[in-house]
Design an enzyme around this catalytic site. Sequence first.
Site, PDB file in Angstrom:
ATOM      1  N   SER A 132     -41.828 -58.994 -34.648  1.00 13.96           N
ATOM      2  CA  SER A 132     -41.404 -60.169 -35.113  1.00 13.96           C
ATOM      3  C   SER A 132     -40.393 -60.976 -34.331  1.00 13.96           C
ATOM      4  CB  SER A 132     -40.637 -60.314 -36.325  1.00 13.96           C
ATOM      5  OG  SER A 132     -41.422 -59.384 -37.537  1.00 13.96           O
TER       6      SER A 132
HETATM    7  N1  SAH Z   1     -41.271 -54.289 -38.090  1.00 19.13           N
HETATM    8  C1  SAH Z   1     -42.448 -54.571 -37.326  1.00 19.13           C
HETATM    9  C2  SAH Z   1     -43.245 -55.780 -37.560  1.00 19.13           C
HETATM   10  C3  SAH Z   1     -44.612 -55.360 -37.298  1.00 19.13           C
HETATM   11  S1  SAH Z   1     -45.861 -56.552 -37.959  1.00 19.13           S
HETATM   12  C4  SAH Z   1     -41.900 -54.563 -35.755  1.00 19.13           C
HETATM   13  O1  SAH Z   1     -40.461 -54.503 -35.654  1.00 19.13           O
HETATM   14  O2  SAH Z   1     -42.519 -54.489 -34.893  1.00 19.13           O
HETATM   15  C5  SAH Z   1     -46.117 -55.737 -39.546  1.00 19.13           C
HETATM   16  C6  SAH Z   1     -46.679 -54.409 -39.793  1.00 19.13           C
HETATM   17  O3  SAH Z   1     -47.063 -54.086 -41.203  1.00 19.13           O
HETATM   18  C7  SAH Z   1     -47.988 -54.392 -39.029  1.00 19.13           C
HETATM   19  O4  SAH Z   1     -47.827 -53.281 -38.178  1.00 19.13           O
HETATM   20  C8  SAH Z   1     -49.095 -54.184 -40.239  1.00 19.13           C
HETATM   21  O5  SAH Z   1     -50.211 -53.146 -39.692  1.00 19.13           O
HETATM   22  C9  SAH Z   1     -48.333 -53.257 -41.296  1.00 19.13           C
HETATM   23  N2  SAH Z   1     -48.686 -53.432 -42.495  1.00 19.13           N
HETATM   24  C10 SAH Z   1     -49.373 -54.488 -43.066  1.00 19.13           C
HETATM   25  N3  SAH Z   1     -49.813 -54.155 -44.621  1.00 19.13           N
HETATM   26  C11 SAH Z   1     -49.188 -52.938 -44.671  1.00 19.13           C
HETATM   27  C12 SAH Z   1     -49.190 -51.901 -45.711  1.00 19.13           C
HETATM   28  N4  SAH Z   1     -49.684 -52.245 -46.858  1.00 19.13           N
HETATM   29  N5  SAH Z   1     -48.675 -50.788 -45.692  1.00 19.13           N
HETATM   30  C13 SAH Z   1     -47.844 -50.729 -44.438  1.00 19.13           C
HETATM   31  N6  SAH Z   1     -47.787 -51.251 -43.434  1.00 19.13           N
HETATM   32  C14 SAH Z   1     -48.462 -52.526 -43.519  1.00 19.13           C
END
Ligand code: SAH
Length: 216
Positions: free
Chosen positions: A51
């Site tokens: 993000s």
């Molecule tokens: N907090 C992260 C943001 C990553 S983007 C950071 O600091 O980099 C969001 C993430 O959510 C992705 O890696 C995606 O694979 C994950 N995601 C999407 N749906 C999900 C679910 N149902 N359960 C767990 N993770 C999920």
Amino acid sequence: MCEQLKLQGITDEAVLKAMGDVKRHWFLDSAFDALAYEDRALKIGAEQTISRPSTVAMQSQLLCVERGMKVLEIGTGSGYQAAVLSKMGAKVFSVERQKVLFDRTRQLLDDLGYRVRCFLGDGYMGLAEANYGPYDRIIVTCGAPEVPQALMDQLKPDGILVIPIDAQSDAPTDEEEVQGQKMLRITKKGDTSKDWVREEFGIYSFVPMLDGRAMR
Ligand code: SAH
């Protein structure tokens, strides 16, 4: 970067301190070194993104974290948000649904010395299978279609959930495009949804939260 965050309305000193200490480039491929401190989302592999710093700061601020609190994160991704919360003194539990990111990030957080407990699974269900809850705070870092009941169930009384919800989801339209997500902060004043205090904090853009069926 922190000066920019202040200009963007981040006032929580603990958030600013943690984001000054936790270097964002540690969580990115070295090809992004020159861009790591710009306010933009960047690719982390597996079609996912880290993000924007301003989004990480805003979600961290909305969460009202105090030292020692148990925080559950849904969407570990690069591990940056989890590391920021850990630096703020939270006990962080984080769930990721993509094995490649889970494996890589668990190792990275460990190598960097952050004590974040990482889990592979569908965070739509929270972290029910392991007996770590209930949590003081839950943060969702992917765009959800609605508020998952399982997450509210795993929050302590007076606990806070910060979650981006698809902006179109309660609009009666047949548009297919999701126009981003509304940032919601929900405080659990009781067990049923009528006792949840909902506050809205603008529109953001997240990768989608995918449920268990999409995992297969
Ligand atoms: N907090 C992260 C943001 C990553 S983007 C950071 O600091 O980099 C969001 C993430 O959510 C992705 O890696 C995606 O694979 C994950 N995601 C999407 N749906 C999900 C679910 N149902 N359960 C767990 N993770 C999920």
